[in-house]
Design an enzyme around this catalytic site. Structure first.
Site, PDB file in Angstrom:
ATOM      1  N   CYS A 112       1.018  -1.325  -0.142  1.00  0.00           N
ATOM      2  CA  CYS A 112       0.168  -0.136  -0.144  1.00  0.00           C
ATOM      3  C   CYS A 112       0.880   1.229  -0.412  1.00  0.00           C
ATOM      4  O   CYS A 112       0.337   2.267  -0.112  1.00  0.00           O
ATOM      5  CB  CYS A 112      -0.973   0.080   1.201  1.00  0.00           C
ATOM      6  SG  CYS A 112      -2.074  -1.427   1.277  1.00  0.00           S
ATOM      7  N   HIS A 248      -3.713   7.218   3.578  1.00  0.00           N
ATOM      8  CA  HIS A 248      -3.989   5.915   2.759  1.00  0.00           C
ATOM      9  C   HIS A 248      -5.464   5.477   2.986  1.00  0.00           C
ATOM     10  O   HIS A 248      -5.882   5.403   4.314  1.00  0.00           O
ATOM     11  CB  HIS A 248      -3.127   4.808   3.058  1.00  0.00           C
ATOM     12  CG  HIS A 248      -3.236   3.299   2.678  1.00  0.00           C
ATOM     13  ND1 HIS A 248      -3.838   3.064   1.461  1.00  0.00           N
ATOM     14  CD2 HIS A 248      -3.376   2.118   3.417  1.00  0.00           C
ATOM     15  CE1 HIS A 248      -4.123   1.909   1.081  1.00  0.00           C
ATOM     16  NE2 HIS A 248      -3.837   1.265   2.460  1.00  0.00           N
ATOM     17  N   ASN A 278     -10.072  -0.520   0.198  1.00  0.00           N
ATOM     18  CA  ASN A 278      -8.613  -0.239   0.102  1.00  0.00           C
ATOM     19  C   ASN A 278      -8.148  -0.785  -1.154  1.00  0.00           C
ATOM     20  O   ASN A 278      -8.258  -1.875  -1.735  1.00  0.00           O
ATOM     21  CB  ASN A 278      -8.027  -1.263   1.210  1.00  0.00           C
ATOM     22  CG  ASN A 278      -6.672  -1.047   1.203  1.00  0.00           C
ATOM     23  OD1 ASN A 278      -5.990  -0.595   0.640  1.00  0.00           O
ATOM     24  ND2 ASN A 278      -6.166  -1.650   2.293  1.00  0.00           N
TER      25      ASN A 278
HETATM   26  N1  COA Z   1     -19.050  -9.140   8.291  1.00  0.00           N
HETATM   27  C1  COA Z   1     -19.498  -9.549   9.405  1.00  0.00           C
HETATM   28  N2  COA Z   1     -18.638  -9.845  10.616  1.00  0.00           N
HETATM   29  C2  COA Z   1     -17.457 -10.143  10.262  1.00  0.00           C
HETATM   30  C3  COA Z   1     -16.916  -9.766   8.855  1.00  0.00           C
HETATM   31  C4  COA Z   1     -17.776  -9.420   8.272  1.00  0.00           C
HETATM   32  N3  COA Z   1     -17.287  -8.966   6.905  1.00  0.00           N
HETATM   33  N4  COA Z   1     -15.451 -10.095   9.344  1.00  0.00           N
HETATM   34  C5  COA Z   1     -15.499 -10.548  10.592  1.00  0.00           C
HETATM   35  N5  COA Z   1     -16.284 -10.512  11.243  1.00  0.00           N
HETATM   36  C6  COA Z   1     -16.731 -10.863  12.560  1.00  0.00           C
HETATM   37  C7  COA Z   1     -15.703 -11.854  13.015  1.00  0.00           C
HETATM   38  O1  COA Z   1     -15.620 -13.063  12.680  1.00  0.00           O
HETATM   39  C8  COA Z   1     -15.693 -11.708  14.576  1.00  0.00           C
HETATM   40  O2  COA Z   1     -16.925 -12.432  14.908  1.00  0.00           O
HETATM   41  P1  COA Z   1     -16.828 -13.105  16.484  1.00  0.00           P
HETATM   42  O3  COA Z   1     -16.716 -12.072  17.251  1.00  0.00           O
HETATM   43  O4  COA Z   1     -18.058 -13.935  16.517  1.00  0.00           O
HETATM   44  O5  COA Z   1     -15.545 -14.053  16.533  1.00  0.00           O
HETATM   45  C9  COA Z   1     -16.236 -10.170  14.581  1.00  0.00           C
HETATM   46  O6  COA Z   1     -16.732  -9.569  13.331  1.00  0.00           O
HETATM   47  C10 COA Z   1     -15.144  -9.073  14.866  1.00  0.00           C
HETATM   48  O7  COA Z   1     -14.077  -9.379  14.247  1.00  0.00           O
HETATM   49  P2  COA Z   1     -12.691  -8.579  14.439  1.00  0.00           P
HETATM   50  O8  COA Z   1     -11.648  -9.052  13.238  1.00  0.00           O
HETATM   51  O9  COA Z   1     -12.091  -8.530  15.658  1.00  0.00           O
HETATM   52  O10 COA Z   1     -13.452  -7.213  14.019  1.00  0.00           O
HETATM   53  P3  COA Z   1     -12.731  -5.853  13.964  1.00  0.00           P
HETATM   54  O11 COA Z   1     -13.291  -5.012  14.823  1.00  0.00           O
HETATM   55  O12 COA Z   1     -11.201  -5.775  14.234  1.00  0.00           O
HETATM   56  O13 COA Z   1     -12.665  -5.496  12.338  1.00  0.00           O
HETATM   57  C11 COA Z   1     -11.332  -5.086  10.442  1.00  0.00           C
HETATM   58  C12 COA Z   1     -11.965  -6.051  11.604  1.00  0.00           C
HETATM   59  C13 COA Z   1     -10.599  -5.964   9.359  1.00  0.00           C
HETATM   60  C14 COA Z   1     -12.254  -4.242   9.980  1.00  0.00           C
HETATM   61  C15 COA Z   1     -10.178  -4.499  11.325  1.00  0.00           C
HETATM   62  O14 COA Z   1      -9.423  -5.285  12.366  1.00  0.00           O
HETATM   63  C16 COA Z   1      -9.466  -3.459  10.605  1.00  0.00           C
HETATM   64  O15 COA Z   1      -9.682  -2.707   9.796  1.00  0.00           O
HETATM   65  N6  COA Z   1      -8.100  -4.191  10.406  1.00  0.00           N
HETATM   66  C17 COA Z   1      -7.063  -3.073   9.519  1.00  0.00           C
HETATM   67  C18 COA Z   1      -7.142  -3.766   8.399  1.00  0.00           C
HETATM   68  C19 COA Z   1      -6.537  -2.918   7.281  1.00  0.00           C
HETATM   69  O16 COA Z   1      -6.862  -1.825   7.064  1.00  0.00           O
HETATM   70  N7  COA Z   1      -5.502  -3.524   6.505  1.00  0.00           N
HETATM   71  C20 COA Z   1      -5.011  -2.964   5.491  1.00  0.00           C
HETATM   72  C21 COA Z   1      -3.932  -1.924   6.044  1.00  0.00           C
HETATM   73  S1  COA Z   1      -3.010  -1.489   4.677  1.00  0.00           S
END
Ligand code: COA
Length: 321
Positions: A112, A248, A278
């Site tokens: 990225c 970003h 993204n």
């Molecule tokens: N829809 C619904 N539920 C979802 C889901 C989706 N698309 N993806 C994951 N979940 C669920 C998980 O299974 C989890 O369920 P559980 O509590 O029953 O186990 C719950 O949602 C929470 O998951 P979690 O991964 O802890 O959520 P989060 O609040 O961390 O959000 C992201 C997930 C990926 C949005 C977040 O971690 C994030 O933005 N990370 C950075 C990612 C990024 O920007 N990467 C690129 C960097 S360049």
């Protein structure tokens, strides 16, 4: 000698995939995606549409905005992690289409941060007098290596390209660029296979992007806060001097946390993540182009660009537009 932005451009593939479309593909909801990421839709490259196709459309727009023709360009830098082929690199493929044979064509892979890395390289070439007009592009077809049955990743990414023409100038342009990497974090966000490792998995399409979302989130927020401070200190300015932050476009919560750390009100942050998700290296130049074309960014404005991605890699650029 400075390098200044002479023109910008962007291209998004025609096909739009909304959160409601994704609800029919995986166990997710529009509300969950918007709350956790800020994303509402993403664009998906058509079958046969390549990263170079996206680059070409964005590049031609940037050239037109700069009032230049391809023949004026003396170097091409393309940041991408989803190239058309292993080689020739996408910059070479683009050069063939633009017709400016013989100019250096650099393919650069920094996930990225690819566009910011590209700006940094181009800026050095211009400042040393080795180049005068450089096309710098960030472009991706990430949709090709996403697992469309994995709700934890497929809702986040999209395709697109953004381009700028940098040209040598005596008045202020890019004031500084700062690039970093820390391979210690290689297992938090990665694609498992390549040519010299796991080639059979790559060929059979068994591998997809892997991410530990929670952990990426924490490191991203801290790192982006640090690079902003580093950039301000290097230029002896305070956050109040900055007119626009162009982060970003990965996730609205990362962007808001970074803005809070910088004490930047969200009205001074360019936000486009809702429209394309993204798009990795394409996100910063697309957001820049959006705000230039809608008139928010004006000549003389001070802009802070920053990016963070797999590697981890990260970087920033402070620019007098
Ligand atoms: N829809 C619904 N539920 C979802 C889901 C989706 N698309 N993806 C994951 N979940 C669920 C998980 O299974 C989890 O369920 P559980 O509590 O029953 O186990 C719950 O949602 C929470 O998951 P979690 O991964 O802890 O959520 P989060 O609040 O961390 O959000 C992201 C997930 C990926 C949005 C977040 O971690 C994030 O933005 N990370 C950075 C990612 C990024 O920007 N990467 C690129 C960097 S360049």
């Amino acid at each position: 000698m400075y390098s200044r932005i002479a023109g910008t451009g962007r291209y998004l593939p025609e096909k739009v995939l909304t959160n409601f479309d994704l609800e029919k593909m995986v166990d997710t909801s529009d509300q969950w995606i918007r709350e956790r990421s800020g994303i509402e839709r993403r664009h998906i490259a058509a079958e046969g549409e390549t990263t170079c196709d996206l680059c070409e459309a964005a590049a031609r727009q940037a050239l037109e905005a700069a009032n230049l023709t391809p023949a004026d360009i003396d170097m091409i830098v393309v940041g991408t992690t989803t190239p058309d082929q292993v080689f020739p690199n996408v910059a070479c493929l683009l050069q063939e289409r633009l017709g400016n044979r013989g100019v250096p064509a650099i393919g650069l892979e920094a996930a990225c941060s690819g566009f910011i890395y590209g700006m940094s390289v181009a800026d050095k070439f211009i400042r040393t007098g080795a180049a005068k007009k450089v096309l710098v592009i960030g472009a991706e077809t990430l949709s090709r290596f996403i697992d469309w049955t994995d709700r934890s990743t497929c809702v986040l990414f999209g395709d697109g390209a953004g381009a700028v023409v940098l040209e040598a100038a005596e008045s202020e342009g890019i004031l500084s660029t700062h690039i970093h990497a820390d391979g210690y974090y290689k297992d938090l966000l990665y694609f498992p296979s390549g040519v010299s490792k796991g080639f059979d998995d790559l060929k059979s399409g068994r591998d997809f992007v892997q991410m530990k979302g929670n952990e990426v989130f924490k490191v991203a927020v801290n790192t982006l806060g640090r690079i902003a401070t580093e950039t301000l200190e290097a230029n002896n300015i305070s956050q109040e001097d900055i007119d626009w932050l162009i982060p970003h476009q990965a996730n609205i919560r990362i962007i808001e946390a970074t803005a809070r750390k910088l004490k930047m009100p969200m009205e001074r942050v360019i936000l486009t993540v809702q429209d394309h998700g993204n798009t990795s290296s394409a996100s910063v130049p697309m957001a820049l182009d959006t705000a230039v074309r809608d008139g928010r960014i004006k000549r003389g404005d001070l802009i802070l660009l920053e990016a963070f991605g797999g590697g981890f890699t990260w970087g920033s650029a402070l620019i007098r537009y």
